[in-house]
Design a protein around this motif. Sequence first.
Motif: not given
Length: 435
Positions: A361-366, A378-381, A420-424
């Motif tokens: 999910h995009g909201k979990l990537q910071r 920024d999911e639209p971008a 910070e990247l994560r799968s879940g």
Amino acid sequence: MPASTRHHRTLAAIVHCVGLLTALPVLPTATAPHAPAVTAPHAPTAGLTPAAAAPEPSMPAAPPAVPTPTRVVAPAARPKVSVRVAPERSSAPGYRIEVRNAGSTPVETTVRQELPQGVSATTVSDGGRVLRPGGSSATEVTWRLRLAPESTTTLGTTLTMTGSRQPVTAPTCAYASDGRQPYDCASATWTAPGMAATQSPEATGWRRQTPALTAAGAALLVLAVVGLLAWRRRRRPVAAALASDGPGTVYPRPAAPRPPARRRKPPVWVVVPVAAIVLAGTLGAAAWSATRRVTAIDTDSQPTSGAWRGTGVSGSLGTPLREDAFEFTVYRMTCEPGRGARQCQATVGVRNLTREHQSWHGKLQRAYLANGNWVTTDEPATRQANQGRDVFADPLAAGSRVVLPLVFTVTGREAPQRLELRSGVFSAGVRVDVP
């Protein structure tokens, strides 16, 4: 009556009839062939005024035009461009880069090699340029290439570094002609010849397996102790027979039969409370442990701490980092110049190491800034940077790998310093320092 008078009256009657006939409405003509003729009504008597002409019947409105369905234009197929990077076996850091076009048409591409801080390029193959992209303190080497069909182009760089000789990781990516859409990326780490033995993958693998080896050794020790106790218990009858004064028998004489002793069973009023107490204690311990693990996951901290699965790892650009389900590799990070809202794009490689489809999910990537604040994807971008494709909509297939851009929108002149990247939500994730 005189003949002249009759002649004048006849002419007046004819003129009056012609006027009445011209005042009558014109009836529509039948379209079918051989239709019977429509007879005009009898002319009214003299002295009556002609009736007003009836309006023509209105024709039925034409049916509305059927709208043509809008066709969604599928994104253009990505060219079959692959990148391979291998370190040179030399005393100075050096790399050999192979860019291959496996398609049947020529491809325009921009190849970029990222250099870490404190490292500069001394020699670059023909056509390469050393640049410093905006918003970054590191340098990069770029090539503008036109790849012929079914061809491979070899590039090379030699680097120099300040201070002691440390391992150098220089990721390389091939982009589209606009320099934003990645085709493929690869990375390699150069190590000095004298450091190869201490940094070998086998040694790293043994260190990673230390907990498993310790557990196996403890299990073997417990089995050895149990076996020793069992052997000593079986040896007791033989020793007792040898120590007795009997007539030389190996086993002692059988004793007189005794009635079997009745085993006392605890009463029910004792068993039930004890079982209830043990069950309540077990459930309470499990709930307490789960509560502690949940409260340890602080999503507002920098970086996010606590996880149910996996152990958080950190690294730099071009280093593959594995968490619970994915292996993340950040190859490049650049930001637009400016002071207001601006976009920062990270080129990220994601590999699914499991045997199942995995969603992320995009909201979990910071992206974390120097002042401690962080922003999510920024999911639209990001969708626009991926040619209209939502990279978070479909799960990642088992064993597959993708290279894609992630866009973060920041405000101010500060650039992100860590990703910070994560799968879940329950995975530990990885953290990558970006220059």
